[in-house]
Scaffold this active site. Sequence first.
Site, short mmCIF file in Angstrom:
data_model
loop_
_atom_site.label_atom_id
_atom_site.label_comp_id
_atom_site.label_asym_id
_atom_site.label_seq_id
_atom_site.Cartn_x
_atom_site.Cartn_y
_atom_site.Cartn_z
N CYS A 137 0.82 -1.21 0.00
CA CYS A 137 0.00 0.00 0.00
C CYS A 137 0.85 1.26 0.00
O CYS A 137 0.68 2.15 -0.82
CB CYS A 137 -0.94 -0.01 1.20
SG CYS A 137 -1.81 1.53 1.40
N GLU B 60 -26.54 14.76 -5.04
CA GLU B 60 -27.91 14.98 -4.57
C GLU B 60 -28.88 14.04 -5.28
O GLU B 60 -29.96 13.73 -4.78
CB GLU B 60 -28.35 16.44 -4.73
CG GLU B 60 -28.48 16.94 -6.15
CD GLU B 60 -28.86 18.43 -6.19
OE1 GLU B 60 -29.94 18.77 -5.71
OE2 GLU B 60 -28.06 19.22 -6.73
N HIS C 191 -27.59 21.00 -2.45
CA HIS C 191 -27.72 21.53 -3.80
C HIS C 191 -26.77 22.72 -4.00
O HIS C 191 -26.62 23.52 -3.09
CB HIS C 191 -29.16 21.99 -4.02
CG HIS C 191 -29.43 22.48 -5.40
ND1 HIS C 191 -29.50 21.63 -6.49
CD2 HIS C 191 -29.61 23.73 -5.88
CE1 HIS C 191 -29.73 22.35 -7.57
NE2 HIS C 191 -29.80 23.62 -7.23
N GLU D 140 -6.60 1.67 -13.75
CA GLU D 140 -6.08 2.86 -13.08
C GLU D 140 -4.83 3.38 -13.78
O GLU D 140 -4.71 4.59 -14.04
CB GLU D 140 -5.76 2.53 -11.61
CG GLU D 140 -7.01 2.31 -10.77
CD GLU D 140 -6.75 2.01 -9.31
OE1 GLU D 140 -7.70 2.09 -8.51
OE2 GLU D 140 -5.61 1.69 -8.94
N TYR E 290 -8.46 -3.60 -11.62
CA TYR E 290 -8.18 -2.33 -10.96
C TYR E 290 -6.88 -1.69 -11.49
O TYR E 290 -6.87 -0.54 -11.90
CB TYR E 290 -7.90 -2.57 -9.47
CG TYR E 290 -9.04 -2.76 -8.53
CD1 TYR E 290 -9.47 -1.73 -7.72
CD2 TYR E 290 -9.66 -4.00 -8.38
CE1 TYR E 290 -10.48 -1.90 -6.78
CE2 TYR E 290 -10.67 -4.19 -7.45
CZ TYR E 290 -11.08 -3.14 -6.65
OH TYR E 290 -12.07 -3.32 -5.72
N LYS F 268 0.42 5.29 -6.14
CA LYS F 268 -0.58 5.31 -7.23
C LYS F 268 -1.48 6.53 -7.14
O LYS F 268 -1.68 7.24 -8.12
CB LYS F 268 -1.38 4.00 -7.17
CG LYS F 268 -2.45 3.78 -8.21
CD LYS F 268 -3.80 4.38 -7.94
CE LYS F 268 -4.44 4.04 -6.65
NZ LYS F 268 -4.98 2.69 -6.56
N CYS G 53 -1.23 1.67 -3.26
CA CYS G 53 -2.24 2.73 -3.09
C CYS G 53 -1.66 4.15 -3.01
O CYS G 53 -2.13 5.05 -3.70
CB CYS G 53 -3.05 2.49 -1.82
SG CYS G 53 -3.48 0.78 -1.54
P1 NDP Z 1 -7.36 -8.11 -10.85
O1 NDP Z 1 -7.52 -9.52 -10.45
O2 NDP Z 1 -8.33 -7.09 -10.43
O3 NDP Z 1 -7.24 -8.04 -12.44
C1 NDP Z 1 -6.39 -8.86 -13.17
C2 NDP Z 1 -6.71 -8.68 -14.63
O4 NDP Z 1 -5.77 -9.37 -15.42
C3 NDP Z 1 -8.09 -9.19 -14.98
O5 NDP Z 1 -8.65 -8.30 -15.91
C4 NDP Z 1 -7.78 -10.55 -15.61
O6 NDP Z 1 -8.72 -10.95 -16.55
C5 NDP Z 1 -6.47 -10.25 -16.29
N1 NDP Z 1 -5.62 -11.43 -16.47
C6 NDP Z 1 -5.29 -12.36 -15.55
N2 NDP Z 1 -4.47 -13.29 -16.10
C7 NDP Z 1 -4.29 -12.93 -17.38
C8 NDP Z 1 -3.56 -13.49 -18.47
N3 NDP Z 1 -2.86 -14.60 -18.33
N4 NDP Z 1 -3.62 -12.85 -19.65
C9 NDP Z 1 -4.34 -11.72 -19.80
N5 NDP Z 1 -5.05 -11.15 -18.82
C10 NDP Z 1 -5.02 -11.75 -17.62
O7 NDP Z 1 -5.88 -7.75 -10.40
P2 NDP Z 1 -5.11 -6.39 -10.27
O8 NDP Z 1 -3.70 -6.81 -10.43
O9 NDP Z 1 -5.64 -5.33 -11.14
O10 NDP Z 1 -5.38 -5.99 -8.77
C11 NDP Z 1 -5.14 -6.94 -7.72
C12 NDP Z 1 -5.98 -6.62 -6.53
O11 NDP Z 1 -5.44 -5.50 -5.87
C13 NDP Z 1 -7.42 -6.22 -6.85
O12 NDP Z 1 -8.25 -7.31 -6.99
C14 NDP Z 1 -7.77 -5.36 -5.70
O13 NDP Z 1 -8.25 -6.19 -4.68
C15 NDP Z 1 -6.45 -4.73 -5.29
N6 NDP Z 1 -6.36 -3.34 -5.78
C16 NDP Z 1 -7.24 -2.42 -5.31
C17 NDP Z 1 -7.19 -1.11 -5.74
C18 NDP Z 1 -8.18 -0.13 -5.22
O14 NDP Z 1 -8.80 -0.39 -4.20
N7 NDP Z 1 -8.38 1.00 -5.89
C19 NDP Z 1 -6.19 -0.67 -6.70
C20 NDP Z 1 -5.32 -1.72 -7.15
C21 NDP Z 1 -5.42 -2.99 -6.69
P3 NDP Z 1 -10.11 -11.66 -16.15
O15 NDP Z 1 -11.03 -10.57 -15.69
O16 NDP Z 1 -10.56 -12.30 -17.41
O17 NDP Z 1 -9.79 -12.64 -15.08
#
Ligand code: NDP
Length: 490
Positions: free
Chosen positions: A45, A478, A473, A184, A180, A53, A50
């Site tokens: 984080c 709202e 408002h 982002e 995410y 970022k 976080c």
């Molecule tokens: P996520 O699990 O959210 O997303 C991973 C993405 O990668 C998905 O779109 C997935 O596709 C894709 N993917 C996985 N494997 C492959 C592959 N072999 N080839 C192509 N695409 C692939 O992970 P993140 O790394 O984005 O984030 C991890 C976690 O960190 C989040 O789940 C969240 O809990 C936390 N986080 C929270 C944030 C916040 O609160 N703002 C910010 C950043 C992270 P598919 O959907 O098809 O599985």
Amino acid sequence: MADKFDYDLFVIGGGSGGVRAARVAASEHGAKVALAEEDRYGGTCVIRGCVPKKLMVFASEYARVPEEAAAYGWDFRPGPFDWHGFKGKLHGELDRLEGIYRKLLDGAGVEMFDQRAVIKDAHTVELSDGTTKRAKHILIATGGAPVRPDLPNADLGIVSDDIFHLEQLPKSMLIIGGGYIACEFACIMNGLGVEVTQYYRGAQVLRGFDEEARGLVAESMRDSGIDLHVGSNIVEMTRVADRKDGPQPTASDASMGASTLDASAASDDGDVAPNRSGPIWVKSTNGGEKVFDTVLFATGRNPSTKDMGLEDVGVKLGRRGEIVVNEYSQTDVPSIYAIGDVTDRVNLTPVAIREGMAFVQTVFGGEPTPVDHELIPSAIFTQPEMGTVGMSEEDARDAEEVEIYCTSFKPMQTSFAGASDRVLMKLVVSKETRVVLGCHIVAPNAGELIQMVGIAVKAGLTKEQFDATCAVHPTMSEELVTMRNPTRTT
Ligand code: NDP
């Protein structure tokens, strides 16, 4: 404390969850606590997630200011973005925060070991200098780490940890993933002036979130200039330099633009600083070929449990290597607990902190406290942001009859400046109980808004109770208390 133990608690991992648990156990319960961290205090984080970022989100949002401000009578001249200047300040801030984390632990009397620790038995950890420590309880809070897909040359790409250390901003970047982190960073990099292409293998980014809300985020991302391709993935990648004898992509290749050719040419001339791996040639599932300065894999994160000796002592791991725990964060070995991303429950900083607090209350407060994972609000810091709590329309519809109250409109501030931005406010309401089951907001500062709505949804308030609240408002939010008629009933 019995003599046979060096500590009441030994925590492995100095991220948000581990530090909080160590500090509260020591300062509020008088426990003798030690903590081992092999990298930097603050964890994902603070050091590589976080916090940096969000600072990059802020940096990238200033790009729009001159144009918008002009509509309000200001004359701000756009200038270049100084990555080096920003990066220096960013890392200065991270150093400061890490210092605070160390100070907090020190102040609470927690003994710190700047080393890797592994589990030897139910009560023993071994530090990388070979010393062993015995503790009545062991808490594992080692978090997770980004994973690259299983693809030849995947190490040519970077992961989110690397973003904060780029020597120079690339001219072009391909982002793989639709979660995410992918969304982002697509928005951040786009705002900082990088040409961003994003491939997501599924039908729509941000899988699992409310469909209408993620649809608007995707539309806004495209409108802002991100070249987002869904149903698309990377199948091959190699350095351009390593393809000298192979077929070179040309401007006539299906999806390759002149700018990407320019980028690689410029790199050869030295105009664009060499990034980690130099220009990279990429082939996608639809057969298109392109060249990018940088490829970012945002393809998920795995729990950090490798080579920790966990299974040897009887700690059960799940399919992705996550530590399996019960509702009290206790593993199959009664003296060993685990919290945060390493358990792969809900991978968010505030959740890890709450799991740490519940662990302390259970073990040192004498009050068994299960972790409440229900109705956790969260935000995705895209531009615009998405704030969400509770059930999506789709999930709620599968569970019961619902009424949907939804509005999407151009917000006053940017509309005045002639921008086409739209926001979305949506409530998912149980037809039978009238309870608001979910709220989804796509708007600037949606993260701030959903924190407040989260209280009402967590409290189980009904649509009528929302409506009994007077509107503020003029604001965007709202609408959340003024939507009289359902948009649809299912
Ligand atoms: P996520 O699990 O959210 O997303 C991973 C993405 O990668 C998905 O779109 C997935 O596709 C894709 N993917 C996985 N494997 C492959 C592959 N072999 N080839 C192509 N695409 C692939 O992970 P993140 O790394 O984005 O984030 C991890 C976690 O960190 C989040 O789940 C969240 O809990 C936390 N986080 C929270 C944030 C916040 O609160 N703002 C910010 C950043 C992270 P598919 O959907 O098809 O599985």
